[in-house]
Design a protein around this motif. Structure first.
Motif, PDB file in Angstrom:
ATOM      1  N   VAL A   1       0.862  -1.181   0.000  1.00  0.00           N
ATOM      2  CA  VAL A   1       0.000   0.000   0.000  1.00  0.00           C
ATOM      3  C   VAL A   1       0.901   1.234   0.000  1.00  0.00           C
ATOM      4  N   PRO A   2       0.353   2.395  -0.362  1.00  0.00           N
ATOM      5  CA  PRO A   2       1.162   3.620  -0.331  1.00  0.00           C
ATOM      6  C   PRO A   2       1.703   3.897   1.075  1.00  0.00           C
ATOM      7  N   ASP A   3       2.770   4.648   1.135  1.00  0.00           N
ATOM      8  CA  ASP A   3       3.442   4.915   2.404  1.00  0.00           C
ATOM      9  C   ASP A   3       2.567   5.657   3.405  1.00  0.00           C
ATOM     10  N   ASP A   4       1.557   6.376   2.912  1.00  0.00           N
ATOM     11  CA  ASP A   4       0.720   7.138   3.835  1.00  0.00           C
ATOM     12  C   ASP A   4      -0.489   6.347   4.319  1.00  0.00           C
ATOM     13  N   MET A   5      -0.511   5.043   4.027  1.00  0.00           N
ATOM     14  CA  MET A   5      -1.582   4.185   4.524  1.00  0.00           C
ATOM     15  C   MET A   5      -0.989   3.069   5.373  1.00  0.00           C
ATOM     16  N   LEU A   6      -1.769   2.622   6.340  1.00  0.00           N
ATOM     17  CA  LEU A   6      -1.369   1.513   7.209  1.00  0.00           C
ATOM     18  C   LEU A   6      -1.892   0.212   6.629  1.00  0.00           C
ATOM     19  N   LEU A   7      -1.009  -0.778   6.476  1.00  0.00           N
ATOM     20  CA  LEU A   7      -1.406  -2.106   6.014  1.00  0.00           C
ATOM     21  C   LEU A   7      -1.369  -3.070   7.191  1.00  0.00           C
ATOM     22  N   VAL A   8      -2.497  -3.753   7.414  1.00  0.00           N
ATOM     23  CA  VAL A   8      -2.589  -4.767   8.463  1.00  0.00           C
ATOM     24  C   VAL A   8      -2.989  -6.077   7.795  1.00  0.00           C
ATOM     25  N   ARG A   9      -2.147  -7.079   7.905  1.00  0.00           N
ATOM     26  CA  ARG A   9      -2.450  -8.392   7.334  1.00  0.00           C
ATOM     27  C   ARG A   9      -2.947  -9.301   8.451  1.00  0.00           C
ATOM     28  N   LEU A  10      -4.159  -9.807   8.303  1.00  0.00           N
ATOM     29  CA  LEU A  10      -4.761 -10.684   9.306  1.00  0.00           C
ATOM     30  C   LEU A  10      -5.418 -11.861   8.595  1.00  0.00           C
ATOM     31  N   ASP A  11      -5.046 -13.051   8.985  1.00  0.00           N
ATOM     32  CA  ASP A  11      -5.583 -14.266   8.372  1.00  0.00           C
ATOM     33  C   ASP A  11      -6.931 -14.589   9.006  1.00  0.00           C
ATOM     34  N   LEU A  12      -8.012 -14.177   8.342  1.00  0.00           N
ATOM     35  CA  LEU A  12      -9.338 -14.428   8.905  1.00  0.00           C
ATOM     36  C   LEU A  12      -9.696 -15.910   8.856  1.00  0.00           C
ATOM     37  N   ASP A  13      -9.244 -16.612   7.828  1.00  0.00           N
ATOM     38  CA  ASP A  13      -9.537 -18.046   7.727  1.00  0.00           C
ATOM     39  C   ASP A  13      -8.862 -18.830   8.830  1.00  0.00           C
ATOM     40  N   GLY A  14      -7.566 -18.686   8.952  1.00  0.00           N
ATOM     41  CA  GLY A  14      -6.801 -19.496   9.881  1.00  0.00           C
ATOM     42  C   GLY A  14      -6.440 -20.848   9.291  1.00  0.00           C
ATOM     43  N   ASP A  15      -5.653 -21.610  10.028  1.00  0.00           N
ATOM     44  CA  ASP A  15      -5.164 -22.897   9.539  1.00  0.00           C
ATOM     45  C   ASP A  15      -5.712 -24.074  10.348  1.00  0.00           C
ATOM     46  N   GLU A  16      -6.852 -23.881  10.965  1.00  0.00           N
ATOM     47  CA  GLU A  16      -7.456 -24.949  11.776  1.00  0.00           C
ATOM     48  C   GLU A  16      -8.100 -25.983  10.852  1.00  0.00           C
ATOM     49  N   ARG A  17      -7.357 -27.013  10.500  1.00  0.00           N
ATOM     50  CA  ARG A  17      -7.792 -27.972   9.486  1.00  0.00           C
ATOM     51  C   ARG A  17      -9.030 -28.748   9.912  1.00  0.00           C
ATOM     52  N   ASP A  18      -9.177 -29.034  11.175  1.00  0.00           N
ATOM     53  CA  ASP A  18     -10.370 -29.752  11.622  1.00  0.00           C
ATOM     54  C   ASP A  18     -11.635 -28.950  11.319  1.00  0.00           C
ATOM     55  N   PHE A  19     -11.518 -27.649  11.347  1.00  0.00           N
ATOM     56  CA  PHE A  19     -12.661 -26.794  11.032  1.00  0.00           C
ATOM     57  C   PHE A  19     -12.893 -26.731   9.527  1.00  0.00           C
ATOM     58  N   TRP A  20     -11.829 -26.511   8.757  1.00  0.00           N
ATOM     59  CA  TRP A  20     -11.984 -26.223   7.335  1.00  0.00           C
ATOM     60  C   TRP A  20     -12.189 -27.448   6.458  1.00  0.00           C
ATOM     61  N   ALA A  21     -11.649 -28.589   6.834  1.00  0.00           N
ATOM     62  CA  ALA A  21     -11.695 -29.757   5.942  1.00  0.00           C
ATOM     63  C   ALA A  21     -13.103 -30.114   5.486  1.00  0.00           C
ATOM     64  N   PRO A  22     -14.082 -30.260   6.384  1.00  0.00           N
ATOM     65  CA  PRO A  22     -15.424 -30.611   5.903  1.00  0.00           C
ATOM     66  C   PRO A  22     -16.071 -29.504   5.085  1.00  0.00           C
ATOM     67  N   LEU A  23     -15.768 -28.258   5.378  1.00  0.00           N
ATOM     68  CA  LEU A  23     -16.339 -27.134   4.632  1.00  0.00           C
ATOM     69  C   LEU A  23     -15.758 -27.052   3.229  1.00  0.00           C
ATOM     70  N   GLU A  24     -14.489 -27.366   3.104  1.00  0.00           N
ATOM     71  CA  GLU A  24     -13.871 -27.386   1.785  1.00  0.00           C
ATOM     72  C   GLU A  24     -14.350 -28.587   0.977  1.00  0.00           C
ATOM     73  N   ALA A  25     -14.611 -29.695   1.659  1.00  0.00           N
ATOM     74  CA  ALA A  25     -15.040 -30.903   0.957  1.00  0.00           C
ATOM     75  C   ALA A  25     -16.410 -30.731   0.312  1.00  0.00           C
ATOM     76  N   ASP A  26     -17.319 -30.032   0.977  1.00  0.00           N
ATOM     77  CA  ASP A  26     -18.671 -29.897   0.426  1.00  0.00           C
ATOM     78  C   ASP A  26     -18.953 -28.519  -0.158  1.00  0.00           C
ATOM     79  N   GLY A  27     -17.965 -27.632  -0.167  1.00  0.00           N
ATOM     80  CA  GLY A  27     -18.103 -26.343  -0.834  1.00  0.00           C
ATOM     81  C   GLY A  27     -18.673 -25.221  -0.011  1.00  0.00           C
ATOM     82  N   ARG A  28     -19.053 -25.469   1.230  1.00  0.00           N
ATOM     83  CA  ARG A  28     -19.659 -24.411   2.035  1.00  0.00           C
ATOM     84  C   ARG A  28     -18.695 -23.272   2.334  1.00  0.00           C
TER      85      ARG A  28
END
Length: 239
Positions: free
Chosen positions: A70-97
């Motif tokens: 981003v331009p120097d006069d703006m603040l960039l904050v990177r935050l992983d909203l998804d996360g890497d909790e595979r137990d949570f994501w695996a079934p959701l990725e499998a069925d498309g939800r």
């Protein structure tokens, strides 16, 4: 309806202002902007956002997706909203939800710390508008937008209309970014669970209890106040 923004390099950007609250008032403009990835912005595009008051950019993407700066006069904050909790994501990725509002409620309940970090970033951001985005500006961005809208009492119909704008923008997004945003696949997944895009989002939004989530996530008073007043721009949401 949200306020569409015409920005070279973006096809799914809009200000969350101009939306009806339950007391008949409208959400203010110049507080929150939602968008897809900002990688195609040139200086003219950044100038439009700057002129709109944007001073903070929150990138909701996973670390391996993160690109650009981003331009120097703006603040960039990177935050992983998804996360890497595979137990949570695996079934959701499998069925498309994972690409629909059908995962929002579970995410808020099971991974409250993920949104809590976004809430804290919004609360501590410097003065000026905040733009938050993911890859498509659709569901990670949509989850954050839904929470912010419910937090100040935006009507169900207005919130649904905002969510559906991403479907309306899909062709323009494909033309700009050169890839599919899987509209037919999203419809098919939702239909398999007995939903349309509208019904899926509407049901989630209707059940979303912001106060309960704040308690569940252990969000501090200052951050709660920042969200329910949209960073001091409105009174607390009407009852």
């Amino acid at each position: 309806m949200p306020v569409a923004l015409s920005v070279d390099g973006l096809a799914n950007a809009r200000d969350l202002g101009g939306m009806e609250r339950s007391d008949g008032s409208l959400t203010p403009t110049g507080v929150f902007v939602r968008a897809e990835m900002l990688d195609r912005l040139d200086e003219s595009g950044w100038a439009v956002l700057r002129d709109h008051g944007v001073r903070t950019v929150i990138d909701l993407r996973r670390p391996e997706e993160a690109t650009g700066s981003v331009p120097d006069d703006m603040l960039l904050v990177r935050l992983d909203l998804d996360g890497d909790e595979r137990d949570f994501w695996a079934p959701l990725e499998a069925d498309g939800r994972w690409g629909t509002p059908l995962y929002y409620a579970a995410h808020l309940q099971q991974l409250p710390h993920r949104l809590a970090q976004v809430v804290d970033a919004i609360a501590s951001a410097p003065r000026g508008a905040v733009v938050f985005h993911c890859g498509a500006g659709w569901d990670r961005t949509g989850l954050v937008a839904a929470f912010l809208l419910k937090a100040i009492g935006v009507s169900e119909d207005a919130a649904v209309a905002d969510y559906l704008v991403s479907f309306a923008n899909a062709d323009a997004m494909t033309a700009l970014h050169g890839r599919s945003f899987d509209v037919e696949e999203r419809h098919a997944v939702l239909a398999a669970f007995g939903h349309t895009p509208e019904s899926a989002f509407r049901g989630m939004y209707r059940e979303l209890d912001v106060d309960e989530w704040f308690r569940h996530a252990g969000v501090g008073e200052d951050a709660v106040r920042a969200i329910v007043t949209w960073r001091g721009h409105v009174d607390a949401r009407p009852q």
